[in-house]
Design a protein around this motif. Structure first.
Motif, PDB file in Angstrom:
ATOM      1  N   TYR A 197       0.730  -1.148  -0.081  1.00  0.00           N
ATOM      2  CA  TYR A 197      -0.003  -0.121  -0.033  1.00  0.00           C
ATOM      3  C   TYR A 197       0.783   1.439  -0.043  1.00  0.00           C
ATOM      4  CZ  TYR A 197      -3.085   3.623   1.355  1.00  0.00           C
ATOM      5  OH  TYR A 197      -3.978   4.772   1.517  1.00  0.00           O
ATOM      6  N   ASP A 198       1.801   1.456   0.900  1.00  0.00           N
ATOM      7  CA  ASP A 198       2.829   2.344   1.014  1.00  0.00           C
ATOM      8  C   ASP A 198       3.334   2.712  -0.477  1.00  0.00           C
ATOM      9  OD1 ASP A 198       2.136   2.824   3.563  1.00  0.00           O
ATOM     10  OD2 ASP A 198       3.871   2.099   4.427  1.00  0.00           O
ATOM     11  N   ALA A 199       3.830   1.697  -1.038  1.00  0.00           N
ATOM     12  CA  ALA A 199       4.569   1.901  -2.390  1.00  0.00           C
ATOM     13  C   ALA A 199       3.383   2.370  -3.418  1.00  0.00           C
ATOM     14  CB  ALA A 199       4.944   0.618  -3.073  1.00  0.00           C
ATOM     15  N   ALA A 200       2.264   2.078  -3.317  1.00  0.00           N
ATOM     16  CA  ALA A 200       1.100   2.563  -4.269  1.00  0.00           C
ATOM     17  C   ALA A 200       0.545   3.797  -4.084  1.00  0.00           C
ATOM     18  CB  ALA A 200      -0.143   1.444  -4.156  1.00  0.00           C
ATOM     19  N   ALA A 201       0.798   4.343  -2.687  1.00  0.00           N
ATOM     20  CA  ALA A 201       0.117   5.566  -2.238  1.00  0.00           C
ATOM     21  C   ALA A 201       1.366   6.688  -2.293  1.00  0.00           C
ATOM     22  CB  ALA A 201      -0.403   5.291  -0.918  1.00  0.00           C
ATOM     23  N   VAL A 202       2.395   6.506  -2.595  1.00  0.00           N
ATOM     24  CA  VAL A 202       3.438   7.206  -2.595  1.00  0.00           C
ATOM     25  C   VAL A 202       3.242   8.841  -3.082  1.00  0.00           C
ATOM     26  CG1 VAL A 202       4.773   6.472  -4.516  1.00  0.00           C
ATOM     27  CG2 VAL A 202       6.089   7.707  -2.860  1.00  0.00           C
TER      28      VAL A 202
END
Length: 391
Positions: A63-68
């Motif tokens: 998620y963190d990678a997708a939401a950067v």
């Protein structure tokens, strides 16, 4: 007064029918995770004030990678069912209590900004509204042996989509009541809302707003996404600033210690200024001076990251994507190498793209010209942009 609006993006499922090693919301679609399309759309939408994601606890890294780079509320953990996950998202929003809440599936990456606006308008008028399409195929009723037992009148049937829009307080109470009563069998929030005694209306959905479920869905979506962004554009940017007295320079969004400063527009970040002009050039939308004139005192000393965000937003509003950024910095000093990776990450975060889509290079002018005499610093940039095809 306009109603306050928040969105809950439901992304806690495992998506096993879609195949692959990742939950379907994190699989790549034309170079980016599926969920990012929904997160980006809602976070950029002018009427949506907050975006609350609900994820599986094991998926935080994905998620963190997708939401950067996106402006989102911290995600919350979902429950054992979609219904429980929506309730978790609503409870997380309860302290701010928006007037309207949108519930959207992370696996619907083709929702448009216009559909979101229609959902908000319809909900403001009725209290609850869902996007729906007329059923065009003939519908048969069959028994356990597969024999047709009747033909269903399709005139009253609709297939429904997300985002579904509701009065926030009423939906939260309906979900809490269902939880108290042990009801966990509702297939969507509209069904739960109806069970709680509320009326739900429909508004026009979009045939392209499909939910990705199977591997075949992903294959079709990949082809569609690539075809939809077939207008490939390249833009170039150039900027130069003179050195002056000071103790630092801004380059690539970073404050770098130096025995001189620079004069110029805003914080005089030549790298970001060149990138901004490259992006604006790719979409034929003027240059940085047109949108942020140096004569305007509002931009004196301003951080250049807002200019880059603006340029990216101009692309996003046209339904496009920034695909790649390449910037070359020309100076005798400061040394760029020690800061290269940090610059790449900072530029990627501002532009809301993956870091492997940003290149930062540096060179000197071999002590020739004003750069060689250490009188100034130069940056040149190229931006690759994909837009929906149109003539």
């Amino acid at each position: 007064m306009e109603p306050s609006v928040a969105a809950v993006v439901v992304a806690a499922g495992r998506g096993v029918r879609a195949g692959g090693s990742l939950p379907k919301q994190y699989r790549q679609l034309a170079g980016e995770p599926v969920i990012r399309s929904s997160l980006s759309l809602l976070s950029w939408h002018g009427q949506v004030g907050a975006v609350q994601s609900v994820i599986h606890p094991d998926d935080r890294t994905y998620y963190d990678a997708a939401a950067v780079g996106l402006k989102l509320l911290p995600p919350v953990a979902g429950g054992a069912s979609r219904q429980a996950s929506v309730l978790a998202g609503l409870e997380a929003l309860s302290t701010s209590a928006p007037d309207i809440v949108l519930i959207h599936d992370a696996a619907r990456p083709f929702c448009s900004a216009e559909l979101v606006s229609r959902a908000i308008t319809a909900c403001a008028e009725t209290g609850a509204a869902i996007p729906a399409l007329e059923v065009t195929d003939t519908i048969k009723r069959v028994d356990a042996q597969g024999r047709v037992t009747g033909t269903v009148d399709r005139s009253e049937l609709r297939s429904v989509q997300t985002p579904q829009a509701f009065n926030f307080a009423a939906l939260l109470e309906a979900h809490r009541k269902a939880a108290r009563d042990g009801r966990q069998d509702f297939t969507d929030d509209a069904a739960l809302f109806e069970w709680a005694g509320h009326k739900v209306t429909v508004f026009a959905g979009e045939s392209g707003n499909v939910k990705l479920t199977t591997d075949e869905d992903f294959a079709k979506a990949e082809a569609r996404r690539i075809a939809s962004l077939a207008d490939l554009r390249l833009g170039n940017g150039y900027d130069v600033h003179a050195f002056c007295e000071g103790d630092h320079v801004w380059l690539g969004g970073l404050r770098i210690p130096h025995d001189q400063g620079v004069t110029g527009h805003s914080d005089a970040d030549v790298a970001l200024h060149a990138i901004v002009d490259a992006i604006l050039g790719a979409i034929a939308d003027g240059d940085i001076g047109k949108h942020f004139p140096p004569s305007d005192p509002r931009w004196r000393g301003a951080s250049s990251d807002q200019f880059l965000k603006f340029a990216v937003e101009r692309v996003t509003k046209r339904g496009g994507k920034v695909a790649h950024i390449d910037v070359t910095i020309v100076c005798e000093a400061p040394k760029i190498g020690p800061h290269r990776d940090a610059m790449r990450k900072r530029i990627a975060d501002i532009a809301e793209i993956a870091v492997d889509r940003v290149a930062v290079k540096a060179t000197t002018s071999e002590e020739m010209g004003f750069v060689g005499r250490r009188e100034g610093i130069v940056a040149m940039a190229t931006a690759t942009v994909r837009l929906p095809w149109s003539w």
